[in-house]
Design a protein around this motif. Sequence first.
Motif, PDB file in Angstrom:
ATOM      1  N   HIS A 103      57.021  53.772  52.956  1.00 40.73           N
ATOM      2  CA  HIS A 103      56.751  55.158  52.596  1.00 40.73           C
ATOM      3  C   HIS A 103      55.241  55.325  52.442  1.00 40.73           C
ATOM      4  O   HIS A 103      54.550  54.456  51.903  1.00 40.73           O
ATOM      5  N   ARG A 104      54.737  56.442  52.933  1.00 37.33           N
ATOM      6  CA  ARG A 104      53.298  56.698  52.829  1.00 37.33           C
ATOM      7  C   ARG A 104      52.839  56.679  51.368  1.00 37.33           C
ATOM      8  O   ARG A 104      51.737  56.224  51.066  1.00 37.33           O
ATOM      9  N   ALA A 105      53.685  57.153  50.465  1.00 33.99           N
ATOM     10  CA  ALA A 105      53.320  57.132  49.055  1.00 33.99           C
ATOM     11  C   ALA A 105      53.168  55.707  48.537  1.00 33.99           C
ATOM     12  O   ALA A 105      52.327  55.432  47.672  1.00 33.99           O
ATOM     13  N   GLU A 106      53.969  54.761  49.061  1.00 34.65           N
ATOM     14  CA  GLU A 106      53.829  53.360  48.662  1.00 34.65           C
ATOM     15  C   GLU A 106      52.507  52.799  49.145  1.00 34.65           C
ATOM     16  O   GLU A 106      51.835  52.044  48.430  1.00 34.65           O
ATOM     17  N   LEU A 107      52.125  53.139  50.365  1.00 37.24           N
ATOM     18  CA  LEU A 107      50.823  52.698  50.870  1.00 37.24           C
ATOM     19  C   LEU A 107      49.701  53.299  50.029  1.00 37.24           C
ATOM     20  O   LEU A 107      48.717  52.629  49.705  1.00 37.24           O
ATOM     21  N   HIS A 108      49.868  54.559  49.654  1.00 40.81           N
ATOM     22  CA  HIS A 108      48.866  55.225  48.824  1.00 40.81           C
ATOM     23  C   HIS A 108      48.751  54.531  47.470  1.00 40.81           C
ATOM     24  O   HIS A 108      47.639  54.289  46.965  1.00 40.81           O
ATOM     25  N   ARG A 109      49.890  54.189  46.869  1.00 41.24           N
ATOM     26  CA  ARG A 109      49.864  53.484  45.583  1.00 41.24           C
ATOM     27  C   ARG A 109      49.221  52.107  45.724  1.00 41.24           C
ATOM     28  O   ARG A 109      48.490  51.656  44.838  1.00 41.24           O
ATOM     29  N   LEU A 110      49.505  51.452  46.832  1.00 43.88           N
ATOM     30  CA  LEU A 110      48.889  50.141  47.097  1.00 43.88           C
ATOM     31  C   LEU A 110      47.368  50.260  47.108  1.00 43.88           C
ATOM     32  O   LEU A 110      46.658  49.403  46.575  1.00 43.88           O
ATOM     33  N   LEU A 111      46.867  51.325  47.713  1.00 46.57           N
ATOM     34  CA  LEU A 111      45.419  51.496  47.842  1.00 46.57           C
ATOM     35  C   LEU A 111      44.755  51.982  46.558  1.00 46.57           C
ATOM     36  O   LEU A 111      43.582  51.705  46.311  1.00 46.57           O
ATOM     37  N   THR A 112      45.487  52.729  45.735  1.00 44.00           N
ATOM     38  CA  THR A 112      44.891  53.192  44.481  1.00 44.00           C
ATOM     39  C   THR A 112      44.985  52.155  43.377  1.00 44.00           C
ATOM     40  O   THR A 112      44.190  52.178  42.433  1.00 44.00           O
ATOM     41  N   ALA A 113      45.942  51.212  43.497  1.00 44.21           N
ATOM     42  CA  ALA A 113      46.196  50.268  42.404  1.00 44.21           C
ATOM     43  C   ALA A 113      44.972  49.448  42.044  1.00 44.21           C
ATOM     44  O   ALA A 113      44.746  49.139  40.879  1.00 44.21           O
ATOM     45  N   GLY A 114      44.166  49.073  43.016  1.00 41.58           N
ATOM     46  CA  GLY A 114      43.026  48.215  42.732  1.00 41.58           C
ATOM     47  C   GLY A 114      41.751  48.944  42.377  1.00 41.58           C
ATOM     48  O   GLY A 114      40.705  48.309  42.217  1.00 41.58           O
ATOM     49  N   LEU A 115      41.805  50.263  42.258  1.00 44.33           N
ATOM     50  CA  LEU A 115      40.600  51.037  41.960  1.00 44.33           C
ATOM     51  C   LEU A 115      40.593  51.466  40.499  1.00 44.33           C
ATOM     52  O   LEU A 115      41.630  51.823  39.936  1.00 44.33           O
ATOM     53  N   ASP A 116      39.429  51.456  39.894  1.00 43.54           N
ATOM     54  CA  ASP A 116      39.260  51.962  38.531  1.00 43.54           C
ATOM     55  C   ASP A 116      39.611  53.450  38.524  1.00 43.54           C
ATOM     56  O   ASP A 116      39.108  54.213  39.354  1.00 43.54           O
ATOM     57  N   PRO A 117      40.478  53.886  37.608  1.00 43.58           N
ATOM     58  CA  PRO A 117      40.823  55.319  37.564  1.00 43.58           C
ATOM     59  C   PRO A 117      39.604  56.228  37.456  1.00 43.58           C
ATOM     60  O   PRO A 117      39.643  57.372  37.934  1.00 43.58           O
ATOM     61  N   ASP A 118      38.527  55.744  36.844  1.00 46.44           N
ATOM     62  CA  ASP A 118      37.321  56.562  36.726  1.00 46.44           C
ATOM     63  C   ASP A 118      36.655  56.792  38.078  1.00 46.44           C
ATOM     64  O   ASP A 118      35.777  57.658  38.199  1.00 46.44           O
ATOM     65  N   THR A 119      37.068  56.020  39.070  1.00 48.98           N
ATOM     66  CA  THR A 119      36.529  56.186  40.422  1.00 48.98           C
ATOM     67  C   THR A 119      37.046  57.459  41.081  1.00 48.98           C
ATOM     68  O   THR A 119      36.383  58.039  41.938  1.00 48.98           O
ATOM     69  N   LEU A 120      38.244  57.908  40.692  1.00 48.54           N
ATOM     70  CA  LEU A 120      38.927  59.004  41.369  1.00 48.54           C
ATOM     71  C   LEU A 120      38.695  60.323  40.647  1.00 48.54           C
ATOM     72  O   LEU A 120      38.885  60.415  39.438  1.00 48.54           O
ATOM     73  N   HIS A 121      38.330  61.346  41.412  1.00 51.72           N
ATOM     74  CA  HIS A 121      38.065  62.677  40.867  1.00 51.72           C
ATOM     75  C   HIS A 121      38.903  63.692  41.647  1.00 51.72           C
ATOM     76  O   HIS A 121      38.743  63.836  42.860  1.00 51.72           O
ATOM     77  N   THR A 122      39.796  64.384  40.965  1.00 49.39           N
ATOM     78  CA  THR A 122      40.668  65.352  41.628  1.00 49.39           C
ATOM     79  C   THR A 122      40.179  66.780  41.380  1.00 49.39           C
ATOM     80  O   THR A 122      39.371  67.035  40.473  1.00 49.39           O
ATOM     81  N   GLY A 123      40.690  67.705  42.178  1.00 49.78           N
ATOM     82  CA  GLY A 123      40.270  69.088  42.070  1.00 49.78           C
ATOM     83  C   GLY A 123      38.846  69.320  42.527  1.00 49.78           C
ATOM     84  O   GLY A 123      38.244  70.338  42.176  1.00 49.78           O
ATOM     85  N   HIS A 124      38.302  68.403  43.325  1.00 47.17           N
ATOM     86  CA  HIS A 124      36.933  68.518  43.834  1.00 47.17           C
ATOM     87  C   HIS A 124      36.988  68.888  45.310  1.00 47.17           C
ATOM     88  O   HIS A 124      37.310  68.054  46.162  1.00 47.17           O
ATOM     89  N   CYS A 125      36.691  70.117  45.618  1.00 50.13           N
ATOM     90  CA  CYS A 125      36.740  70.617  46.994  1.00 50.13           C
ATOM     91  C   CYS A 125      35.327  70.636  47.573  1.00 50.13           C
ATOM     92  O   CYS A 125      34.478  71.426  47.129  1.00 50.13           O
ATOM     93  N   ALA A 126      35.072  69.760  48.535  1.00 50.50           N
ATOM     94  CA  ALA A 126      33.740  69.686  49.141  1.00 50.50           C
ATOM     95  C   ALA A 126      33.502  70.893  50.030  1.00 50.50           C
ATOM     96  O   ALA A 126      34.339  71.223  50.875  1.00 50.50           O
ATOM     97  N   ASP A 127      32.370  71.545  49.846  1.00 52.10           N
ATOM     98  CA  ASP A 127      32.094  72.725  50.661  1.00 52.10           C
ATOM     99  C   ASP A 127      30.767  72.670  51.408  1.00 52.10           C
ATOM    100  O   ASP A 127      30.459  73.553  52.201  1.00 52.10           O
ATOM    101  N   ARG A 128      29.982  71.614  51.186  1.00 46.99           N
ATOM    102  CA  ARG A 128      28.702  71.513  51.889  1.00 46.99           C
ATOM    103  C   ARG A 128      28.164  70.104  51.749  1.00 46.99           C
ATOM    104  O   ARG A 128      28.475  69.390  50.802  1.00 46.99           O
ATOM    105  N   VAL A 129      27.355  69.703  52.730  1.00 39.62           N
ATOM    106  CA  VAL A 129      26.696  68.404  52.674  1.00 39.62           C
ATOM    107  C   VAL A 129      25.339  68.519  53.338  1.00 39.62           C
ATOM    108  O   VAL A 129      25.167  69.216  54.341  1.00 39.62           O
TER     109      VAL A 129
END
Length: 392
Positions: A103-129
Motif C-alpha cells: 500500500h502506498r500509505a505503508e511506503l509513506h510510513r516507511l519513509l517518514t518513520a526515520g525522520l525527526d517529526p520536527d523535520t516535517l511541516h504541514t499546511g505549507h503551500c509553496a508559491d514562489r522560489v
Amino acid sequence: MSNTAVIVGAGIGGLAAAHALRRIGWQVSVHEQAPVIGPVGAGVGIAPNAVKALDHLGLGAALRDRGRRQDGLEIRRRRGTRLAGISGSDIERRYDAPFYALHRAELHRLLTAGLDPDTLHTGHCADRVTTSEDRATVGFDTPQGPISVTADLVVAADGVRSGLRANLFPDYPGPDYAGYTVWRGLVPAEQAAPLRIPPVLSETWGRGARFGVAAIDAGRVYWFACESVPEHAALEHDLGRLAARFRDWHDPVPALPAATPEDALMRHDVYYLRERLPGFVRGRVALLGDAAHAVTPDIGQGACLAIEDAVVLAAAIERSGTARGLADYDAARRPRTERMARASGRIGRITQTRSRTAAALRDAAGAALPSSLLLRGAGAAFAWSPPAGESA
C-alpha cells in the motif's frame, strides 16, 4: 556548519530525498501543502531498481518487512488467456533484487518513520522560489501567514503540476493528458481471502480498458481499472458501474469492485510530462520526481524513479560538492527519465486503443514475445543500480 536543504513536497520523492541528504550530513526540512500527512493512495509497485535504491538508503529491510514479494508479472486477455509473463525468480536473478508491492500509505510510513517529526511541516503551500548561485529562497503560505525559507538547496518535489517548476520555467507547457482515467480500489483482507489471489502483479487488456490486480501487504488486494475517456469526463463515482463495465472479464476481475468499500475507491485522470524540460536544475533548485519527469502508470516506475532521483542527487552532491553535484544530477537523470516519460505515453496509447484491429495486433505482439525477451526488455528500468562508492 551543516549544509541546509528545503524539500517542497512530502510525497515519496520528497521523503526519499530527505533520507538521502540526511545520510550525507545535510540538515533538511520538508514542507507539505496538505494540512495533515495521512494514509492516502492505493497500491504501489517497487521494482528492482527502486529496491536497490531503498537498500542504498538503509530502508531495504523495512521494505521487505512491509511489502509483499511478487512471484511474477503477467499480461492477460479479457477472457483470461495469458499473453506474456515473467517469473519473480527470473527478475531477481537477472536484476539482483525482487519486485515488491505494498500500500502506498505503508511506503509513506516507511519513509517518514526515520525522520525527526520536527523535520516535517504541514499546511505549507509553496508559491514562489528565487535562486542565486549559492542559495535559494522559497515562499510559503501557511496557517500563520506567509513565510520565506532560505537554504543551500531547494528540492522541488511538488508533483506533476509543480508550482515551483512553473515558477522556474514559465514557458514550459506543463503536463499532457494521457487519454485515459484510472480508478483505484483496495479490497480489505477479510473480503480478499476467499478470492485466493496469488502475489503475481497482473494486467488484463481489453479495448479502451485495462484492469490490474496485485496482492499486497496484510492480505489486502489492490486493483486498478483504466478507461479511455475524454479529458475532464464527468463519470459517476460508482463501484456498481465499474462492476458492470468489467462483468464479462475473467475472474477475479468482476469480483474485485464488488468487494471494495465505497470509501476505498479513487479516480484520477492520467497526466505526464511529454515535452522535455530545459533542465532539472536552476541555480540551487533541483526538480525531483513527478515535478521533473512525470510518467504514466503504464511502466510502473513513477515512485521508483523518484526514489532513484533522491539517491543520485545526494550521491552527486557528496562526490562533487553542491554546485557541480547539481549539474551532475541534471546530466545523469534527464536522459533516463525523459526516455521513460516518452515511452510511458506511447505504451499507454497502444494498450488503451479502442480499435479492434489495433487491439488484435497489440495482443498478437504481446503473445509473440518470449519470456526471455520480455525479461531483457524490463532492463530499461530494472537494471539501474545506485552510484558506486558513495555513502550506503
